[in-house]
Write an enzyme that holds these catalytic residues in place. Sequence first.
Site, PDB file in Angstrom:
ATOM      1  N   HIS D  97       9.397  52.895  15.022  1.00 47.24           N
ATOM      2  CA  HIS D  97       8.578  52.285  16.221  1.00 47.24           C
ATOM      3  C   HIS D  97       7.070  51.935  15.761  1.00 47.24           C
ATOM      4  O   HIS D  97       6.814  52.794  15.641  1.00 47.24           O
ATOM      5  CB  HIS D  97       8.559  54.033  17.063  1.00 47.24           C
ATOM      6  CG  HIS D  97       7.776  53.859  18.561  1.00 47.24           C
ATOM      7  ND1 HIS D  97       8.408  52.337  19.208  1.00 47.24           N
ATOM      8  CD2 HIS D  97       7.038  54.296  18.666  1.00 47.24           C
ATOM      9  CE1 HIS D  97       7.559  52.854  19.728  1.00 47.24           C
ATOM     10  NE2 HIS D  97       6.573  53.418  19.702  1.00 47.24           N
ATOM     11  N   HIS D  99       4.669  49.231  18.279  1.00 51.69           N
ATOM     12  CA  HIS D  99       4.135  48.609  19.346  1.00 51.69           C
ATOM     13  C   HIS D  99       3.579  47.123  18.987  1.00 51.69           C
ATOM     14  O   HIS D  99       3.164  45.992  19.967  1.00 51.69           O
ATOM     15  CB  HIS D  99       2.907  48.575  20.427  1.00 51.69           C
ATOM     16  CG  HIS D  99       3.489  50.125  21.222  1.00 51.69           C
ATOM     17  ND1 HIS D  99       2.484  50.134  22.472  1.00 51.69           N
ATOM     18  CD2 HIS D  99       4.337  51.329  20.583  1.00 51.69           C
ATOM     19  CE1 HIS D  99       2.830  52.073  22.639  1.00 51.69           C
ATOM     20  NE2 HIS D  99       3.885  51.770  21.940  1.00 51.69           N
ATOM     21  N   ASP D 122      21.138  36.261  12.201  1.00 53.01           N
ATOM     22  CA  ASP D 122      21.209  37.035  10.930  1.00 53.01           C
ATOM     23  C   ASP D 122      21.223  38.084  10.757  1.00 53.01           C
ATOM     24  O   ASP D 122      21.581  38.585   9.613  1.00 53.01           O
ATOM     25  CB  ASP D 122      20.206  35.817  10.202  1.00 53.01           C
ATOM     26  CG  ASP D 122      20.275  34.646   9.847  1.00 53.01           C
ATOM     27  OD1 ASP D 122      21.691  33.967   9.479  1.00 53.01           O
ATOM     28  OD2 ASP D 122      19.640  33.720   9.104  1.00 53.01           O
ATOM     29  N   HIS D 171       7.352  49.179  27.537  1.00 54.33           N
ATOM     30  CA  HIS D 171       6.832  50.080  26.417  1.00 54.33           C
ATOM     31  C   HIS D 171       6.936  49.180  25.112  1.00 54.33           C
ATOM     32  O   HIS D 171       6.078  48.579  25.101  1.00 54.33           O
ATOM     33  CB  HIS D 171       8.118  51.574  26.503  1.00 54.33           C
ATOM     34  CG  HIS D 171       7.481  52.306  25.347  1.00 54.33           C
ATOM     35  ND1 HIS D 171       7.711  53.807  25.052  1.00 54.33           N
ATOM     36  CD2 HIS D 171       6.620  52.420  23.917  1.00 54.33           C
ATOM     37  CE1 HIS D 171       7.175  54.086  24.331  1.00 54.33           C
ATOM     38  NE2 HIS D 171       6.070  53.363  23.704  1.00 54.33           N
ATOM     39  N   TYR D 230      25.971  36.111   1.292  1.00 51.05           N
ATOM     40  CA  TYR D 230      25.108  35.758   0.912  1.00 51.05           C
ATOM     41  C   TYR D 230      24.094  36.875   0.026  1.00 51.05           C
ATOM     42  O   TYR D 230      25.073  38.410   0.108  1.00 51.05           O
ATOM     43  CB  TYR D 230      24.261  36.178   1.627  1.00 51.05           C
ATOM     44  CG  TYR D 230      22.639  35.947   2.027  1.00 51.05           C
ATOM     45  CD1 TYR D 230      22.122  35.224   2.158  1.00 51.05           C
ATOM     46  CD2 TYR D 230      22.099  37.100   1.775  1.00 51.05           C
ATOM     47  CE1 TYR D 230      20.867  34.411   2.355  1.00 51.05           C
ATOM     48  CE2 TYR D 230      20.742  36.937   1.966  1.00 51.05           C
ATOM     49  CZ  TYR D 230      20.006  35.917   1.798  1.00 51.05           C
ATOM     50  OH  TYR D 230      18.427  35.900   2.109  1.00 51.05           O
TER      51      TYR D 230
END
Lengths: 235, 235, 235, 235
Positions: D97, D99, D122, D171, D230
């Site tokens: 998490h 911001h 991607d 948020h 890849y």
Amino acid sequence: MSLEALKKEVYEANMELVEKQLVISTWGNVSGYDEESGLMVIKPSGVPYKELRPDQMVPVDLNGNVVDSDYVPSTDTDTHIELYKAFKDQGIRGIVHTHSQFATMWAQMGKNIPCYGTTHCDYFFGDIPCTRLMTTEEIEEAYEKNTGKVILEEFEKRNCVEMQAVLVHSHAPFTWGKTPHAAVLHAQVLEYVAKMAIFDEIATGGKCELIKDNIKMKHYNRKFGPNAYYGQHKK
Amino acid sequence: MSLEALKKEVYEANMELVEKQLVISTWGNVSGYDEESGLMVIKPSGVPYKELRPDQMVPVDLNGNVVDSDYVPSTDTDTHIELYKAFKDQGIRGIVHTHSQFATMWAQMGKNIPCYGTTHCDYFFGDIPCTRLMTTEEIEEAYEKNTGKVILEEFEKRNCVEMQAVLVHSHAPFTWGKTPHAAVLHAQVLEYVAKMAIFDEIATGGKCELIKDNIKMKHYNRKFGPNAYYGQHKK
Amino acid sequence: MSLEALKKEVYEANMELVEKQLVISTWGNVSGYDEESGLMVIKPSGVPYKELRPDQMVPVDLNGNVVDSDYVPSTDTDTHIELYKAFKDQGIRGIVHTHSQFATMWAQMGKNIPCYGTTHCDYFFGDIPCTRLMTTEEIEEAYEKNTGKVILEEFEKRNCVEMQAVLVHSHAPFTWGKTPHAAVLHAQVLEYVAKMAIFDEIATGGKCELIKDNIKMKHYNRKFGPNAYYGQHKK
Amino acid sequence: MSLEALKKEVYEANMELVEKQLVISTWGNVSGYDEESGLMVIKPSGVPYKELRPDQMVPVDLNGNVVDSDYVPSTDTDTHIELYKAFKDQGIRGIVHTHSQFATMWAQMGKNIPCYGTTHCDYFFGDIPCTRLMTTEEIEEAYEKNTGKVILEEFEKRNCVEMQAVLVHSHAPFTWGKTPHAAVLHAQVLEYVAKMAIFDEIATGGKCELIKDNIKMKHYNRKFGPNAYYGQHKK
């Protein structure tokens, strides 16, 4: 040039992408081409820059065959090959692919980067082209090779020395140059002018005027024209 | 001041451009002028900052003659000369040219940078002017000298001490000051206020109000007016 | 707290402004207030951060008298004094002034920073206010003191603990906190949310919706309310 | 994996958030989940990154009980728990998490991040979803747990391996991955594409076209599809 020297040069050019903040993670790649051996050397696929070493650089011939290496070359290898095949006779020896942010914004919009100032035309002669959308067939078969081919369509009408950059539609830029190092510089300048152009685009509501031809010619020519007078020519 | 001291000062001011992120590659240049000898000293043309050394700084007289140096001076030398000829009697001893991004965006739009706040008028008294477009004749003959001349047109109606910056249309900024170091500071502040102004321009759809004259006068004067009270005046 | 300790704390908080990229050159200032002695300590005026030392911090009483120092205090000293006089009874012990770019953009537009998300209301309870324009009289006489007074007008209707930041119209922000360090953190968060808010403003054409009251209350209270549960309360 | 090893891994992933400039102060958090013990390990609440040590990482079981630690776990612990409960069977072992600014701008607008280019696809298969607004009841009782629940509503119609990111309305983002390190990479890429998308949104007045399905499928599949090619698959 020895293969070892080319690997070192290509390695250093790849690391320059990190230093100039043009790539993160494993993204982007630089290749170099050696006329004598007919080989190009390119970054291995998916190796983080933090772990990259010169000996991991992968030699590949222009038919796409890996030469003497245990590493898988960059996924974009076939695009590099198409470009070298078309551009090597004009002296192109280095190619760069990044997803640098401001250049990629233009690619995502599917728009050419308009030439708004001398910073741009000190390096790129005119608007930096964005390719057309690829067809489903082009995407599903030999996608990377066809990426090279749609780039080359743009260069049917342009000179690859006067315009050493392109945006692939919905994707990101490729740049090139006479050395891998020069191609990295072009990637950096492309990002620089892409940022200035998008702010000008936004601040004018899309009505920013293109640079006048007279000053565009002057700036490009004082660096690259027959009577160029930029740099230490004396020595 | 000895020529060696001036070279060192100009070298350091050039390196400051890199440190303050106002230039990349070989771009930009700083010069310094010595009243006594009548010489200016300027960055050599096209030398990357990473390789720059004090002894490479090039002395040039105000007729454009290189004095005792094997280096080619900056391509922009003739612009610097025009500005020193006009501004030296007001005490200007340093000039800077960069393509710093936000200032250059305004130059590319061909717009003055409006004075929107006290950060701006702490340094620049009023809108920062953008020159007119140059004519084809001006561009094709003596381009760099004529760049100086169109800048000076703007200063027929302005004082070069109250306004120590200008944008050259379609090109990029020049700044100056009483020392090379001061000119670099002005280049940095110009870039700072150019960024704030373009966001304000965008966020208000071009309707941001200019700062009121009363506060503009106050801020400029408390730093530069006859009763200035900013700084360590006591000592 | 000893004066030496306060000088050190204020010095370190000033240097933090540089580290957090909230100031350049000599700009900005932090002060700290000591309840016991009734003195505040503030950055000297016009001294570059590179040369700043703890012993240069200037003690000033709340009548504006410098105490035992050869240095001139920050030009903004009288603004700090007005704020301490009004806010010290709510425990405010540090004040910061910067011209940080995104916060200053809002000040230049003369607009409050709307509360668009929880990052904002984790620190600031509601829109961050911008002061009214000052009158010519207020500017010409006791400008810095009157800057404090127009700030305080905004706090007739607000609590200086719930809202520890303000924008001075056409100028730049002030923030405060229970320590100089806390005031610097608020300056950093203010800049952070100012950047997010201006992009939201632009991307929505000014139509971004304010955060709902229910989530605003929740976020502010889980950090600062009577039942706050953020941080290491256990220990 | 031993608890010590997991704490070290989670600690390093948290510090990576700072290095990649995705967090400031005490913000953000990374957790890691160990299938064998059924424990997750998460950053302690409110501890500045500068002071963080591996032994402070807090083990918590999926009922929210702290196991053998004096530290209070992140305030967001209950959101992490909800996500692990729903996603662990698809191999998710790390959650992040932040911001981070550009991703948070989209969350504040309450908008999905449109898939405008291959950089986005991607990593993320389609638009990155933004949750619905939470109700007052959801906010006032068990806010962090309910944050997890509104995220999971979005994943009733999506696969948590194809889309390893979400924006919580008003948020900020959460991301996840097969390791804590992978979740941090997704947080970094999310921020990268969020920046490009908001500029494209602004520059086109909200009219930027989504990437075509054919190229979206191609790019996602060449990295993650059954015939992915890849990276260093050879070895």
